[in-house]
Enzyme design. Structure first.
Site, PDB file in Angstrom:
ATOM      1  N   ASP A  26      -4.144  -5.016 -18.185  1.00  0.00           N
ATOM      2  CA  ASP A  26      -3.297  -3.821 -18.369  1.00  0.00           C
ATOM      3  C   ASP A  26      -3.376  -3.259 -19.790  1.00  0.00           C
ATOM      4  OD1 ASP A  26      -2.414  -4.099 -15.709  1.00  0.00           O
ATOM      5  OD2 ASP A  26      -0.839  -5.492 -16.303  1.00  0.00           O
ATOM      6  N   HIS A  86       0.825   0.500 -13.166  1.00  0.00           N
ATOM      7  CA  HIS A  86       1.581  -0.699 -13.515  1.00  0.00           C
ATOM      8  C   HIS A  86       3.063  -0.340 -13.602  1.00  0.00           C
ATOM      9  CE1 HIS A  86       2.208  -4.679 -15.133  1.00  0.00           C
ATOM     10  NE2 HIS A  86       3.030  -4.131 -16.006  1.00  0.00           N
ATOM     11  N   GLY A 120       0.779  -1.239   0.000  1.00  0.00           N
ATOM     12  CA  GLY A 120       0.000   0.000   0.000  1.00  0.00           C
ATOM     13  C   GLY A 120       0.806   1.283   0.000  1.00  0.00           C
ATOM     14  N   SER A 121       1.997   1.276  -0.592  1.00  0.00           N
ATOM     15  CA  SER A 121       2.751   2.541  -0.618  1.00  0.00           C
ATOM     16  C   SER A 121       2.090   3.549  -1.564  1.00  0.00           C
ATOM     17  CB  SER A 121       4.215   2.312  -0.985  1.00  0.00           C
ATOM     18  OG  SER A 121       4.346   1.918  -2.326  1.00  0.00           O
ATOM     19  N   LEU A 158     -10.345  -7.541 -12.855  1.00  0.00           N
ATOM     20  CA  LEU A 158     -11.759  -7.216 -12.645  1.00  0.00           C
ATOM     21  C   LEU A 158     -12.617  -7.902 -13.713  1.00  0.00           C
ATOM     22  CD1 LEU A 158     -11.661  -3.379 -11.844  1.00  0.00           C
ATOM     23  CD2 LEU A 158     -11.188  -5.328 -10.342  1.00  0.00           C
ATOM     24  N   GLU A 169       6.099   6.321  -9.172  1.00  0.00           N
ATOM     25  CA  GLU A 169       4.666   6.019  -9.017  1.00  0.00           C
ATOM     26  C   GLU A 169       4.018   6.939  -7.991  1.00  0.00           C
ATOM     27  OE1 GLU A 169       4.353   1.264 -10.066  1.00  0.00           O
ATOM     28  OE2 GLU A 169       4.394   1.857  -7.975  1.00  0.00           O
ATOM     29  N   ARG A 178      -6.073  -8.766  -8.528  1.00  0.00           N
ATOM     30  CA  ARG A 178      -7.140  -9.513  -9.187  1.00  0.00           C
ATOM     31  C   ARG A 178      -7.548  -8.789 -10.467  1.00  0.00           C
ATOM     32  NH1 ARG A 178      -9.980 -13.003  -5.936  1.00  0.00           N
ATOM     33  NH2 ARG A 178     -11.866 -12.701  -7.136  1.00  0.00           N
TER      34      ARG A 178
HETATM   35  C1  GRF Z   1       3.195  -1.095  -7.641  1.00  0.00           C
HETATM   36  O1  GRF Z   1       4.503  -1.239  -8.119  1.00  0.00           O
HETATM   37  C2  GRF Z   1       2.218  -1.042  -8.767  1.00  0.00           C
HETATM   38  O2  GRF Z   1       2.769  -0.567  -9.945  1.00  0.00           O
HETATM   39  C3  GRF Z   1       1.800  -2.468  -8.943  1.00  0.00           C
HETATM   40  O3  GRF Z   1       1.828  -3.028  -7.654  1.00  0.00           O
HETATM   41  C4  GRF Z   1       2.730  -2.312  -6.850  1.00  0.00           C
HETATM   42  C5  GRF Z   1       1.988  -1.928  -5.613  1.00  0.00           C
HETATM   43  O4  GRF Z   1       2.835  -1.382  -4.637  1.00  0.00           O
HETATM   44  N1  GRF Z   1       0.494  -2.541  -9.579  1.00  0.00           N
HETATM   45  P1  GRF Z   1       2.229  -0.797  -3.298  1.00  0.00           P
HETATM   46  O5  GRF Z   1       1.391  -1.882  -2.637  1.00  0.00           O
HETATM   47  O6  GRF Z   1       1.424   0.417  -3.652  1.00  0.00           O
HETATM   48  O7  GRF Z   1       3.424  -0.447  -2.454  1.00  0.00           O
END
Ligand code: GRF
Length: 201
Positions: free
Chosen positions: A144, A108, A11-12, A92, A173, A90
């Protein structure tokens, strides 16, 4: 706007979105965080901020669509304007995509359409690309495959491990995802076929 974040893990990205809400970079509120994993740290992050945190166990439903119907009902009840997938592991179902068409985003860790699916970072490293990155995109029925909203490149270094590269991608991200969410809330994203045009004014 009420936002929902769906996350399976650490969940970062959720944290980056919560931070952006708190410092006014996102004009919305995270109304609910939903996970398919009981011990997802994302749920704990939500609780720490007094955000409703729901664990929905996929094994309690007869199939993927029944599971998604439950989540869709929860989202409608909370008048969610944007569904944010942040490490939600998952795919959808079309029921979910139909109910929130154009209102679901995903992030992604590669420059799509390269390296979709699981382990985008590992795939890029194994392929030997010199540049990878991350992509925020709308979600459609594919894996994706939805229209790209924002992308940013990240260089790949000779000494990179999966972890090192993923860490640098994560940093990007955490800037890109809140920006995409705010552009959506402000009505600055316009779809023309597959192309998502961004009004930066
Ligand atoms: C991220 O690298 C995102 O691109 C991918 O899953 C990872 C999730 O990281 N879909 P976090 O749980 O938000 O730290």
């Amino acid at each position: 706007m009420n936002l929902a974040v769906l996350a399976s893990g650490y969940g970062s990205n959720l944290q980056a979105i919560i931070n952006a809400v708190q410092n006014g970079e996102i004009n919305g509120r995270v109304a609910v965080v939903i996970s398919d994993w009981k011990d997802a740290y994302a749920l704990q992050r939500a609780r720490d901020y007094g955000i409703e945190a729901l664990y929905i166990d996929p094994r309690a439903y007869p199939g993927r669509e029944a599971y998604d119907r439950e989540i869709v009902a929860l989202l409608h009840k909370r008048k969610i304007g944007l569904v944010i997938l942040a490490g939600f592991m998952r795919l959808l179902t079309s029921h979910f995509v139909r109910e929130f068409r154009g209102r679901i985003m995903n992030i992604h860790p590669s420059l799509l359409p390269a390296f979709p699916g699981l382990d985008g970072v590992k795939q890029a490293l194994a392929y030997g690309v010199k540049v990878s990155g991350c992509t925020v995109h709308f979600v459609d029925e594919g894996l994706d495959t939805g229209p790209v909203i924002l992308q940013e490149a990240v260089p790949v270094y000779d000494e990179d491990t999966d972890e090192a590269l993923h860490e640098r991608i994560h940093e990007v991200e955490h800037r890109l995802y809140p920006r995409a969410v705010q552009l959506f809330i402000k009505g600055k994203l316009r779809l023309e076929g597959r192309r998502c045009l961004v009004d930066e004014s």
